[in-house]
Design an enzyme around this catalytic site. Structure first.
Site, PDB file in Angstrom:
ATOM      1  N   CYS A  49       1.831 -10.022 -12.713  1.00 19.06           N
ATOM      2  CA  CYS A  49       2.386  -9.539 -11.443  1.00 19.06           C
ATOM      3  C   CYS A  49       2.360  -8.010 -11.410  1.00 19.06           C
ATOM      4  O   CYS A  49       3.112  -7.369 -12.140  1.00 19.06           O
ATOM      5  CB  CYS A  49       3.817 -10.059 -11.306  1.00 19.06           C
ATOM      6  N   CYS A  52       5.691  -6.321 -10.930  1.00 18.43           N
ATOM      7  CA  CYS A  52       6.541  -6.398 -12.123  1.00 18.43           C
ATOM      8  C   CYS A  52       6.170  -5.299 -13.111  1.00 18.43           C
ATOM      9  O   CYS A  52       7.044  -4.679 -13.727  1.00 18.43           O
ATOM     10  CB  CYS A  52       6.413  -7.766 -12.793  1.00 18.43           C
TER      11      CYS A  52
END
Length: 129
Positions: A49, A52
């Site tokens: 991600c 993230c």
């Protein structure tokens, strides 16, 4: 006194650890913080991600502001395919809408996706009652 970090992977492990920590902290409810991130890839060590990857250093830079005795749980939610499944436990049971998400356990307070990029918001979540 400081704070403690616990890393977990998957929903079942998160629920077990979060309940244990809440019991240990008793009336200090809300002193358990959970950061949800996509799993880290074994070769790169980075999450699948991109948000993230961007948010993690910002969140980590604010960890010194955690109240004494707090617990910070770093939770990997699974691979991309699992996360994208609308019936995964994180979405169904915890009502997560995106990763990264940072929340104060047992309260409605949370930061979702781009909000985790803002150090002032992260610090506010960690320090306000």
């Amino acid at each position: 006194m400081g704070w403690t970090e616990i890393s977990v992977r998957g929903y079942a492990e998160l629920v077990r650890v979060a309940r244990e920590q809440q019991q240990l902290h008793g009336r200090a409810r809300g002193r358990v913080f959970i950061y949800f991130s996509g799993d880290k890839e074994p070769l790169s060590g980075s999450s699948w991600c991109p948000d993230c990857v961007k948010a993690e250093p910002i969140v980590r830079a604010e960890l010194p502001h955690l109240p004494d005795g707090s617990v910070f749980i770093y939770c990997q939610v699974g691979d991309r395919a699992y996360w994208k499944d609308p019936n995964n436990e994180f979405k169904k049971d915890l009502k997560l809408t995106g990763v990264p998400t940072l929340l104060k356990y047992g309260t409605p307070q949370k930061l979702v996706e781009e909000e985790c990029f803002k150090s002032d918001l992260v610090r506010m979540l960690f320090t306000e009652d």
